[in-house]
Design a protein around this motif. Structure first.
Motif, PDB file in Angstrom:
ATOM      1  N   TYR A 219      -7.017  12.107  -6.166  1.00 63.83           N
ATOM      2  CA  TYR A 219      -6.664  11.955  -4.612  1.00 63.83           C
ATOM      3  C   TYR A 219      -7.816  11.091  -3.987  1.00 63.83           C
ATOM      4  CZ  TYR A 219      -7.022  13.074   0.347  1.00 63.83           C
ATOM      5  OH  TYR A 219      -7.424  12.845   1.639  1.00 63.83           O
ATOM      6  N   CYS A 220      -9.191  11.499  -4.217  1.00 57.06           N
ATOM      7  CA  CYS A 220     -10.128  10.959  -3.939  1.00 57.06           C
ATOM      8  C   CYS A 220     -10.297   9.488  -4.223  1.00 57.06           C
ATOM      9  CB  CYS A 220     -11.679  11.664  -4.439  1.00 57.06           C
ATOM     10  SG  CYS A 220     -11.721  13.300  -3.272  1.00 57.06           S
ATOM     11  N   PHE A 221     -10.045   9.143  -5.452  1.00 57.95           N
ATOM     12  CA  PHE A 221     -10.234   7.672  -5.842  1.00 57.95           C
ATOM     13  C   PHE A 221      -8.874   6.884  -5.349  1.00 57.95           C
ATOM     14  CE2 PHE A 221     -13.021   9.275  -9.216  1.00 57.95           C
ATOM     15  CZ  PHE A 221     -14.056   8.341  -9.281  1.00 57.95           C
ATOM     16  N   LEU A 222      -7.987   7.308  -5.323  1.00 54.06           N
ATOM     17  CA  LEU A 222      -6.656   6.658  -4.543  1.00 54.06           C
ATOM     18  C   LEU A 222      -6.810   6.600  -3.076  1.00 54.06           C
ATOM     19  CD1 LEU A 222      -3.620   8.557  -6.202  1.00 54.06           C
ATOM     20  CD2 LEU A 222      -4.422   6.325  -6.721  1.00 54.06           C
TER      21      LEU A 222
ATOM     22  N   ASP B  90       0.791  -1.107  -0.074  1.00 46.91           N
ATOM     23  CA  ASP B  90      -0.064  -0.125   0.075  1.00 46.91           C
ATOM     24  C   ASP B  90       0.679   1.242   0.154  1.00 46.91           C
ATOM     25  OD1 ASP B  90      -2.448  -1.446   0.046  1.00 46.91           O
ATOM     26  OD2 ASP B  90      -2.668  -1.572   2.300  1.00 46.91           O
ATOM     27  N   TRP B  91       2.222   0.988   0.327  1.00 48.00           N
ATOM     28  CA  TRP B  91       2.893   2.347   0.226  1.00 48.00           C
ATOM     29  C   TRP B  91       2.935   3.252  -1.033  1.00 48.00           C
ATOM     30  CZ3 TRP B  91       4.392   4.901   4.081  1.00 48.00           C
ATOM     31  CH2 TRP B  91       4.665   4.303   5.294  1.00 48.00           C
ATOM     32  N   GLY B  92       2.871   2.596  -2.302  1.00 47.54           N
ATOM     33  CA  GLY B  92       2.783   3.369  -3.205  1.00 47.54           C
ATOM     34  C   GLY B  92       1.695   4.065  -3.457  1.00 47.54           C
ATOM     35  N   LEU B  93       0.492   3.656  -3.271  1.00 50.81           N
ATOM     36  CA  LEU B  93      -0.729   4.314  -3.258  1.00 50.81           C
ATOM     37  C   LEU B  93      -0.719   5.366  -2.180  1.00 50.81           C
ATOM     38  CD1 LEU B  93      -3.637   1.388  -3.602  1.00 50.81           C
ATOM     39  CD2 LEU B  93      -2.636   3.330  -5.233  1.00 50.81           C
TER      40      LEU B  93
ATOM     41  N   GLY C 142      -8.539   0.100   4.865  1.00 48.09           N
ATOM     42  CA  GLY C 142      -7.704  -0.759   5.561  1.00 48.09           C
ATOM     43  C   GLY C 142      -6.939  -0.145   6.682  1.00 48.09           C
ATOM     44  N   TYR C 143      -7.138   1.049   6.799  1.00 46.69           N
ATOM     45  CA  TYR C 143      -6.527   1.708   7.855  1.00 46.69           C
ATOM     46  C   TYR C 143      -7.288   2.881   8.496  1.00 46.69           C
ATOM     47  CZ  TYR C 143      -2.644   0.019   5.121  1.00 46.69           C
ATOM     48  OH  TYR C 143      -1.716  -0.612   4.324  1.00 46.69           O
TER      49      TYR C 143
END
Length: 302
Positions: free
Chosen positions: A172-175, A71-74, A182-183
């Motif tokens: 940004y909203c979609f990403l 998930d770091w990339g996203l 998950g967080y």
């Protein structure tokens, strides 16, 4: 189940009302501060405040800060688009074309959101949905009171910057929507704010900032608006709203931004809205209700 879903949607809409109000005020705050500080300085301070607040909150409440490697990339991308790019382009556009016009053009966010949903997420195309978007565009166009030819001949750079800020926000909203489940919301925002701080704070070394400027009441108070309310409370509520009502409807609610900015300008600066602004605002409101109904119809079919 249906009652819970309806209640959740109502809460999501109320959250976006607060978000839109804060964002509407923030456009004026950017216009005020840009007279005293360079864009990158405003952005760096804003991101620093956002990072400190979320870090402090997460540490005090002992949130789990661990992130999955995949998930770091996203997270980094969402941080770049949602903090560095969005706020940077927005401040530059406000400086170039003013708070009111910049907020008016941000009404195109819903259009980009719908296009992305249709192209990338196979959202079902409906006549009511397309009509709602078209009516929204008409409302924004009337509210702007700008001829198409003027977009190319005057302040094109400002309009282009505003368009880039709008695209950055929708991306940004979609990403964020892809990874937010998950967080903890504040943990995700913490890392996104950190990305913004890391990519902007180093530039502060290239500028000499007079402490007396930061101490000015107008500068200090508007930095609080941008750093605390705009970048912290509003971001948290925006992620919350996206999970409740979806990316498209949450971005459509941002069409209210011009209305809020105009009202705030009227109260603070006695700026009287034009007939175009009033008519455009009413049309935009109508389009919001149309797309809300379209989303409810799609929910009922699923």
């Amino acid at each position: 189940m249906l009652m819970d879903k309806t209640k959740g949607k109502t809460i999501g809409l109320l959250a976006m009302v607060v978000v839109v109000t804060i964002y509407g005020v923030s456009y004026i705050s950017r216009a005020v501060i840009s007279e005293y500080l360079p864009t990158v300085v405003i952005l760096g301070i804003q991101m620093a405040i956002m990072t400190i607040l979320f870090t402090g909150y997460n540490l005090l409440t002992k949130k789990k800060m661990k992130v999955k490697t995949k998930d770091w990339g996203l997270i980094i991308l969402s941080g770049l688009f949602g903090t560095t790019f969005f706020h940077g382009f927005t401040i530059l556009s406000v400086t170039s074309i003013g708070a009111t016009v910049s907020s008016l053009l941000f009404g195109f966010a819903a259009v980009f959101a719908l296009i992305m949903e249709i192209v990338f997420f196979h959202r079902k195309k409906t006549r009511l949905g397309i009509l709602g978007i078209l009516i929204s565009l008409v409302g924004v166009y009337i509210l702007m009171g700008v001829k198409i030819g003027d977009l190319m001949s005057t302040n094109f750079k400002g309009y282009a910057l505003c368009l880039l800020s709008t695209v950055s926000w929708v991306v940004y909203c979609f990403l964020t929507d892809r990874i937010s489940s998950g967080y903890e919301k504040t943990v995700l925002l913490n890392y996104q704010a950190l990305v913004g701080a890391v990519t902007t704070l180093p530039f502060l070394f290239f500028y000499q900032i007079e402490p007396s400027v930061l101490a000015k009441p107008s500068v200090f108070m508007n930095l609080i608006v941008l750093g605390v309310f705009n970048s912290t409370f509003a971001y948290f509520l925006n992620i919350f709203a996206i999970k409740k009502i979806g990316v498209l409807l949450s971005n459509l609610m941002l069409d209210f931004l011009p209305v809020v900015t105009i009202l705030i300008s009227l109260v603070l600066y006695k700026t009287i809205p034009t007939a175009n602004q009033i008519i455009g605002g009413i049309i935009i409101l109508a389009s919001v209700f149309m797309l809300d109904k379209d989303q409810r119809n799609l929910d009922a079919q699923s």
